[in-house]
Design a protein around this motif. Structure first.
Motif, PDB file in Angstrom:
ATOM      1  N   PRO A   1      -9.972   2.556  15.094  1.00 33.90           N
ATOM      2  CA  PRO A   1      -8.904   1.761  14.454  1.00 33.90           C
ATOM      3  C   PRO A   1      -8.804   1.972  12.944  1.00 33.90           C
ATOM      4  O   PRO A   1      -7.698   1.941  12.403  1.00 33.90           O
ATOM      5  CB  PRO A   1      -9.293   0.316  14.791  1.00 33.90           C
ATOM      6  N   HIS A   2      -9.943   2.173  12.269  1.00 30.16           N
ATOM      7  CA  HIS A   2      -9.856   2.364  10.812  1.00 30.16           C
ATOM      8  C   HIS A   2      -9.168   3.701  10.500  1.00 30.16           C
ATOM      9  O   HIS A   2      -8.268   3.780   9.669  1.00 30.16           O
ATOM     10  CB  HIS A   2     -11.252   2.327  10.181  1.00 30.16           C
TER      11      HIS A   2
ATOM     12  N   LEU B   1     -15.690   1.023   4.028  1.00 32.20           N
ATOM     13  CA  LEU B   1     -14.602   1.592   4.836  1.00 32.20           C
ATOM     14  C   LEU B   1     -14.826   3.091   5.066  1.00 32.20           C
ATOM     15  O   LEU B   1     -14.597   3.599   6.173  1.00 32.20           O
ATOM     16  CB  LEU B   1     -13.251   1.328   4.166  1.00 32.20           C
TER      17      LEU B   1
ATOM     18  N   THR C   1      -9.027  -3.532   2.365  1.00 30.70           N
ATOM     19  CA  THR C   1      -9.823  -2.655   1.496  1.00 30.70           C
ATOM     20  C   THR C   1      -8.913  -1.768   0.644  1.00 30.70           C
ATOM     21  O   THR C   1      -9.161  -1.565  -0.544  1.00 30.70           O
ATOM     22  CB  THR C   1     -10.762  -1.784   2.350  1.00 30.70           C
ATOM     23  N   LEU C   2      -7.845  -1.268   1.245  1.00 33.97           N
ATOM     24  CA  LEU C   2      -6.929  -0.406   0.481  1.00 33.97           C
ATOM     25  C   LEU C   2      -6.216  -1.201  -0.619  1.00 33.97           C
ATOM     26  O   LEU C   2      -5.992  -0.679  -1.714  1.00 33.97           O
ATOM     27  CB  LEU C   2      -5.913   0.245   1.417  1.00 33.97           C
TER      28      LEU C   2
ATOM     29  N   ILE D   1       0.835  -1.209   0.000  1.00 31.64           N
ATOM     30  CA  ILE D   1       0.000   0.000   0.000  1.00 31.64           C
ATOM     31  C   ILE D   1       0.870   1.260   0.000  1.00 31.64           C
ATOM     32  O   ILE D   1       0.574   2.234  -0.690  1.00 31.64           O
ATOM     33  CB  ILE D   1      -0.937   0.005   1.222  1.00 31.64           C
TER      34      ILE D   1
ATOM     35  N   SER E   1     -14.988   0.719  -4.448  1.00 33.70           N
ATOM     36  CA  SER E   1     -14.539  -0.508  -3.776  1.00 33.70           C
ATOM     37  C   SER E   1     -14.296  -0.334  -2.284  1.00 33.70           C
ATOM     38  O   SER E   1     -13.909  -1.288  -1.631  1.00 33.70           O
ATOM     39  CB  SER E   1     -13.285  -1.057  -4.463  1.00 33.70           C
ATOM     40  N   ALA E   2     -14.531   0.839  -1.754  1.00 36.44           N
ATOM     41  CA  ALA E   2     -14.249   1.016  -0.324  1.00 36.44           C
ATOM     42  C   ALA E   2     -15.351   1.808   0.389  1.00 36.44           C
ATOM     43  O   ALA E   2     -15.100   2.428   1.415  1.00 36.44           O
ATOM     44  CB  ALA E   2     -12.893   1.704  -0.151  1.00 36.44           C
TER      45      ALA E   2
ATOM     46  N   PRO F   1     -10.221  -4.575  12.682  1.00 42.56           N
ATOM     47  CA  PRO F   1     -10.405  -3.332  11.919  1.00 42.56           C
ATOM     48  C   PRO F   1      -9.141  -2.839  11.216  1.00 42.56           C
ATOM     49  O   PRO F   1      -9.244  -2.283  10.112  1.00 42.56           O
ATOM     50  CB  PRO F   1     -10.875  -2.330  12.986  1.00 42.56           C
ATOM     51  N   HIS F   2      -7.971  -3.032  11.826  1.00 46.83           N
ATOM     52  CA  HIS F   2      -6.752  -2.561  11.157  1.00 46.83           C
ATOM     53  C   HIS F   2      -6.486  -3.403   9.909  1.00 46.83           C
ATOM     54  O   HIS F   2      -6.210  -2.873   8.827  1.00 46.83           O
ATOM     55  CB  HIS F   2      -5.552  -2.616  12.110  1.00 46.83           C
TER      56      HIS F   2
ATOM     57  N   LEU G   1       1.411  -0.089  14.176  1.00 45.91           N
ATOM     58  CA  LEU G   1       0.352  -0.633  13.318  1.00 45.91           C
ATOM     59  C   LEU G   1       0.654  -2.087  12.939  1.00 45.91           C
ATOM     60  O   LEU G   1      -0.251  -2.932  12.927  1.00 45.91           O
ATOM     61  CB  LEU G   1       0.187   0.249  12.073  1.00 45.91           C
TER      62      LEU G   1
ATOM     63  N   THR H   1      -8.918  -2.622   7.111  1.00 50.23           N
ATOM     64  CA  THR H   1      -8.598  -1.376   6.398  1.00 50.23           C
ATOM     65  C   THR H   1      -7.516  -1.629   5.356  1.00 50.23           C
ATOM     66  O   THR H   1      -7.607  -1.166   4.210  1.00 50.23           O
ATOM     67  CB  THR H   1      -8.147  -0.298   7.401  1.00 50.23           C
TER      68      THR H   1
ATOM     69  N   THR I   1      -5.459   3.607  11.198  1.00 48.88           N
ATOM     70  CA  THR I   1      -4.684   2.908  10.164  1.00 48.88           C
ATOM     71  C   THR I   1      -4.410   3.853   8.994  1.00 48.88           C
ATOM     72  O   THR I   1      -3.294   3.914   8.467  1.00 48.88           O
ATOM     73  CB  THR I   1      -5.446   1.657   9.691  1.00 48.88           C
ATOM     74  N   LEU I   2      -5.420   4.617   8.609  1.00 53.57           N
ATOM     75  CA  LEU I   2      -5.227   5.566   7.506  1.00 53.57           C
ATOM     76  C   LEU I   2      -4.182   6.619   7.882  1.00 53.57           C
ATOM     77  O   LEU I   2      -3.312   6.975   7.082  1.00 53.57           O
ATOM     78  CB  LEU I   2      -6.550   6.249   7.145  1.00 53.57           C
TER      79      LEU I   2
ATOM     80  N   VAL J   1     -12.919   5.298  -4.851  1.00 52.60           N
ATOM     81  CA  VAL J   1     -13.025   4.972  -3.428  1.00 52.60           C
ATOM     82  C   VAL J   1     -14.432   4.452  -3.124  1.00 52.60           C
ATOM     83  O   VAL J   1     -14.597   3.430  -2.459  1.00 52.60           O
ATOM     84  CB  VAL J   1     -12.689   6.209  -2.560  1.00 52.60           C
TER      85      VAL J   1
ATOM     86  N   LEU K   1      -8.617  -1.487  -3.341  1.00 49.57           N
ATOM     87  CA  LEU K   1      -8.788  -0.176  -3.964  1.00 49.57           C
ATOM     88  C   LEU K   1      -7.623   0.129  -4.900  1.00 49.57           C
ATOM     89  O   LEU K   1      -7.820   0.676  -5.996  1.00 49.57           O
ATOM     90  CB  LEU K   1      -8.884   0.861  -2.846  1.00 49.57           C
ATOM     91  N   GLN K   2      -6.424  -0.215  -4.489  1.00 47.65           N
ATOM     92  CA  GLN K   2      -5.251   0.065  -5.328  1.00 47.65           C
ATOM     93  C   GLN K   2      -5.237  -0.788  -6.581  1.00 47.65           C
ATOM     94  O   GLN K   2      -4.664  -0.401  -7.586  1.00 47.65           O
ATOM     95  CB  GLN K   2      -3.965  -0.176  -4.540  1.00 47.65           C
TER      96      GLN K   2
ATOM     97  N   LEU L   1      -8.269   8.427   2.111  1.00 44.27           N
ATOM     98  CA  LEU L   1      -8.389   7.262   1.219  1.00 44.27           C
ATOM     99  C   LEU L   1      -7.902   7.585  -0.189  1.00 44.27           C
ATOM    100  O   LEU L   1      -7.207   6.779  -0.816  1.00 44.27           O
ATOM    101  CB  LEU L   1      -9.840   6.770   1.202  1.00 44.27           C
TER     102      LEU L   1
ATOM    103  N   ILE M   1      -3.946   7.954  -0.033  1.00 41.24           N
ATOM    104  CA  ILE M   1      -3.208   6.698   0.148  1.00 41.24           C
ATOM    105  C   ILE M   1      -3.297   5.829  -1.103  1.00 41.24           C
ATOM    106  O   ILE M   1      -2.325   5.205  -1.516  1.00 41.24           O
ATOM    107  CB  ILE M   1      -3.761   5.922   1.367  1.00 41.24           C
ATOM    108  N   SER M   2      -4.476   5.800  -1.714  1.00 43.76           N
ATOM    109  CA  SER M   2      -4.662   4.860  -2.825  1.00 43.76           C
ATOM    110  C   SER M   2      -4.405   5.510  -4.177  1.00 43.76           C
ATOM    111  O   SER M   2      -4.557   4.854  -5.208  1.00 43.76           O
ATOM    112  CB  SER M   2      -6.081   4.300  -2.788  1.00 43.76           C
ATOM    113  N   HIS M   3      -4.028   6.775  -4.200  1.00 42.38           N
ATOM    114  CA  HIS M   3      -3.735   7.476  -5.453  1.00 42.38           C
ATOM    115  C   HIS M   3      -4.912   7.388  -6.419  1.00 42.38           C
ATOM    116  O   HIS M   3      -4.740   7.086  -7.599  1.00 42.38           O
ATOM    117  CB  HIS M   3      -2.480   6.911  -6.130  1.00 42.38           C
ATOM    118  N   THR M   4      -6.097   7.613  -5.905  1.00 41.96           N
ATOM    119  CA  THR M   4      -7.261   7.544  -6.788  1.00 41.96           C
ATOM    120  C   THR M   4      -8.290   8.584  -6.357  1.00 41.96           C
ATOM    121  O   THR M   4      -8.076   9.314  -5.399  1.00 41.96           O
ATOM    122  CB  THR M   4      -7.840   6.128  -6.803  1.00 41.96           C
TER     123      THR M   4
END
Lengths: 300, 300
Positions: free
Chosen positions: B287-288, B215, A294-295, A200, B211-212, A287-288, A215, A291, B291-292, B208, A298-299, B197, B200-203
């Motif tokens: 937690p979500h 989240l 899902t990322l 990611i 597919s997310a 949850p971690h 993390l 996440t 993580t981000l 988002v 998404l990528q 989101l 991080i995912s370059h989109t």
């Protein structure tokens, strides 16, 4: 012992080449590297003591070519991406007594095979090895090297022990485990967390530890809890041991990162997705890890 | 009304330009675009009904140039990245009665100003607007456009109401809120989740949601719970409303993504980091979102 090897990537070539060195008769089933392997065999260079040699299979075939007789053992050593169809690869080469050995990453990856081939013995293999196919028919074994084999879902296997003994006879490190699935969870602890984070964030293990060690620990703890809830007792202190071990490694890019960089499909489903699905089944909140999963989707 | 504007990005130029149109006297403090703005003023093209005009400030200065007298109002319209030092920017231009207006993204961003300028009235501004500075001194206002102003931490303000009335008189959409911090949390619900989101995912937002979406909902729920625990009652159904609204938007790249792509520092600390820190203070587990936040730090 007649062995049929499907997959001539780094792991298949290395462990197939060692079996051939131990005297087993090998048929090798290639895809894109058919021409090179048939012409030159497979060159293996081990930087960690297993030697440099060229492995010439008894026979080199393409998928779909008829076999004279079914092998004693078929070793499937391919990446488990959503594109690969293991049942279609195995069906043409399996006889009633053929033992199926699937060496791969991932969690809960043997159940599909057990469902499709209910009368065959199924073994799983988990490789802790750093090896790379640098060219078609040319594999470099850079570091580590330990292969754990076990019967799916658990228990003893004469074929499995025979294979392990052959690898040991070549100087390789290998062991037979009565608890295959527990070994898979132990590897997943590292693999799901570091592979996801490196992929990611487009960075290596050392960077991840530099700014996301907590993390890593949280994700590992979620996977550990899932494994425990499913009856897989992992060794005490394994999370700290894996984190400390990674601190001592040189910066490393997991294969999931390399596949993503190359634009190839990754093993995210069997490594991360299956951990998430197992957690849901076990009633564990992750949850971690969720996440990260899902990322990754998404990528891609 | 003597206004001193610090920051000639999209938001500062648009809302400063509208104030000038309402008859306020503006001094504009530039950085890299000093030459262009002094020579040509600032061209503003609104595609959504506010007109096309050139805004010529009464005075254009660089940071540090002495002022004849302190302004009635200083508007700070800059990105809140770790590099920016708002106190250093404001100190030279503030008089004892100057009202400070900070138009920015982020949560809990006024407390630093209140600590440093305890005797000045502090207002915060939250802009819901899509505008871009396409060149030095040239701003395009593409879509939306609503500015909420409020006193920090809450309550009425004559200066704030006067500013809002000036913006309304130009045809812009603006309102005065007695609950500034609640407005900031409402915007953070969208901003922290989608900005993180997408970055991080370059989109963009549409991917988002593709597919997310679940989240997004989980992250928003964590932020909502934090806001509620801190006493900020957000409107009923706001999470689904924001998600549905984003489904109707064209694919959109938040400014955090654009900054990261350009290699510039981002507002991740005031948008995401402050939400995480507020959650810890409130005793809410996120937690979500955590993580981000860790992944944003890892990427930077």
């Amino acid at each position: 012992m007649q062995v049929h090897l499907i997959g001539t990537g780094a792991v298949g070539s290395l462990y197939g080449g060692l079996l051939a060195r131990s005297g087993a008769a090998l048929t090798v089933q290639c895809r894109s590297d058919f021409v090179e392997v048939q012409r030159d065999g497979i060159r293996i260079e081990s930087h960690v003591g297993l030697g440099n040699w060229v492995f010439r299979p008894d026979q080199v075939i393409r998928a779909g070519e008829p076999l004279v007789k079914p092998p004693d053992i078929v070793i499937l050593a391919i990446k488990l991406t959503p594109r690969c169809d293991r049942v279609a690869l195995l069906s043409p080469v399996i006889g009633p007594k053929t033992v199926i050995v699937s060496i791969s990453n991932g969690l809960e990856v043997e159940n599909e095979l057990a469902d499709s081939f209910p009368d065959n013995e199924i073994l799983g293999g988990v490789a802790f090895v750093c090896a790379t196919r640098i060219n078609p028919g040319h594999v470099v074994h850079q570091a580590y090297g330990h292969l754990v084999l076990g019967r799916y879902p658990s228990g003893p296997s004469l074929a499995g022990e025979a294979l392990v003994n052959r690898w040991l006879s070549t100087g390789a490190s290998a062991e037979y485990s009565l608890q295959l699935e527990t070994v898979r969870w132990q590897k997943a602890l590292w693999n799901a967390s570091f592979s996801a984070l490196c992929t990611i964030s487009h960075t290596h293990t050392a960077s991840v530890l530099g700014s996301a060690e907590e993390l890593v620990r949280q994700v590992m703890t979620e996977i550990h809890e899932t494994a425990t809830r499913l009856g897989h007792e992992l060794p005490n202190g394994i999370i700290e041991k894996q984190i400390n071990g990674t601190h001592r490694m040189p910066p490393y890019l997991p294969s999931m990162s390399l596949d993503q960089r190359a634009g190839d499909p990754t093993e995210k489903e069997v490594i991360v997705g299956n951990a998430v699905r197992a957690a849901r089944r076990a009633g564990v909140k992750t949850p971690h890890l969720d996440t990260l999963y899902t990322l990754l989707k998404l990528q891609e």
